[in-house]
Every structure is written in structure tokens, then in C-alpha cells.
Write a protein that holds these residues in place. Structure first.
Motif: not given
Length: 173
Positions: A81-82, A86
Motif C-alpha cells: 500500500r505504501q 508513493t
């Protein structure tokens, strides 16, 4: 060609070892769909998740990315998810989170379980009929193609949630 009132969205269903995606152009037109894998061990995939997300964003140039809001996530899923957030920030694409409740509310009458929603989606989006897995037996694991239907459900819920009129904000004097 996008009409002025239609948006191109990328709906993504994150899993611990893969992600399903569906690209919508407006609420009823699919451009692409599929599953990208991140196997471990000998058959490990060499392309990191962030590059796969970037490739989808470059190819389809969505105006919005839709992801399900996660309550409890594994470390691997949180990392994916990060990576997605990003890449979305690098491409200046907003990410919208939808809860499970919003997705179920978009399929009134057929929201009993994931398979019922998948069948409703196959009726609504006939391009997905060949990808519809058979009914899962309790001793079998979920078919990887179900991730496509989970992503498609996010996209349909996003468009139906946008059309739902919201009550005006109350002004307190």
C-alpha cells in the motif's frame, strides 16, 4: 476518448502476494483488468511492486486510484500500500480509500458474499464473465481471479458513491 463527465480510474485490490486491478473509463467501460503476482522462493518475481504500479499508472494515466480501506494489514500488504501511495504521489494521482461497507452498499440485493458480488459484476460487465471463478468449496482456497472482481467492485462502488447525493452540510449559527 473520455467524455467530460467520465473519469478514468484504476481500482486495485491488494493481497499479500499479488494485486488485482481493473481500469475503468467511466462507470461501465473497462479498459483492462488482471492480476500481478509477487511469488516467493525459486519462482520469485524480480520486478518490485512499485515498478508494477508505476507501469500501470504510466500506461493508463488514471485520474484517480481506488483502494479498499484496510483495518488490519500484514506488514507485506502495508508495504505494498505504501509503494502504491508513493507511486501515486510521484504521478500526482489522488488515492481514494473505500470501506467494505461502501462496496457492499453498491450491490444492494446481491451483497451476501464475495461470490454474489462477483456474479452481479459479471452481469453488469460482460467482459469479466470468462474470468468468473466457480463457487468456492469451504476446503479450497480462494481463486486468484477473485482479486479482479474485488477490484471491479471497488470501481463500481466508487462511481455509485460519487453519484449518490450527499446531504448539504449543516451550518450552525
Amino acid at each position: 476518448m473520455l467524455h467530460p463527465n467520465e473519469k478514468r480510474i484504476l481500482a486495485i485490490d491488494l493481497r499479500s502476494r499479488s494485486f488485482g486491478f481493473v481500469v475503468f473509463e467511466g462507470p461501465t467501460r473497462l479498459l483492462d483488468w488482471g492480476v500481478r503476482s509477487f511469488r516467493q522462493g525459486i519462482n520469485a518475481v524480480k520486478i518490485p511492486a512499485s515498478l508494477k504500479f508505476a507501469g500501470l499508472m504510466d500506461e493508463f494515466s488514471p485520474s484517480t486510484i481506488v483502494v479498499r480501506k484496510g483495518s488490519v494489514e500484514s506488514r507485506k500488504k502495508a508495504g505494498m500500500r505504501q509503494a502504491l501511495v508513493t507511486q501515486a504521489e510521484k504521478h500526482r494521482i489522488p488515492v481514494r480509500l473505500l470501506s467494505r461497507r461502501v462496496v457492499k452498499n453498491a450491490f444492494v440485493g446481491s451483497n451476501r458474499n464475495k461470490y454474489a458480488i462477483a456474479v452481479a459484476l459479471a452481469k453488469q460487465l460482460p467482459e469479466l464473465v470468462p474470468k468468473l471463478p466457480s463457487v468456492r468449496k469451504i476446503w479450497k482456497s480462494e481463486d486468484y481471479r477473485m482479486s479482479i472482481f474485488d477490484a471491479a467492485a471497488l470501481g463500481v462502488a466508487y462511481f455509485s458513491h460519487r453519484r449518490t447525493p450527499r446531504p448539504p452540510a449543516r451550518v450552525v449559527v
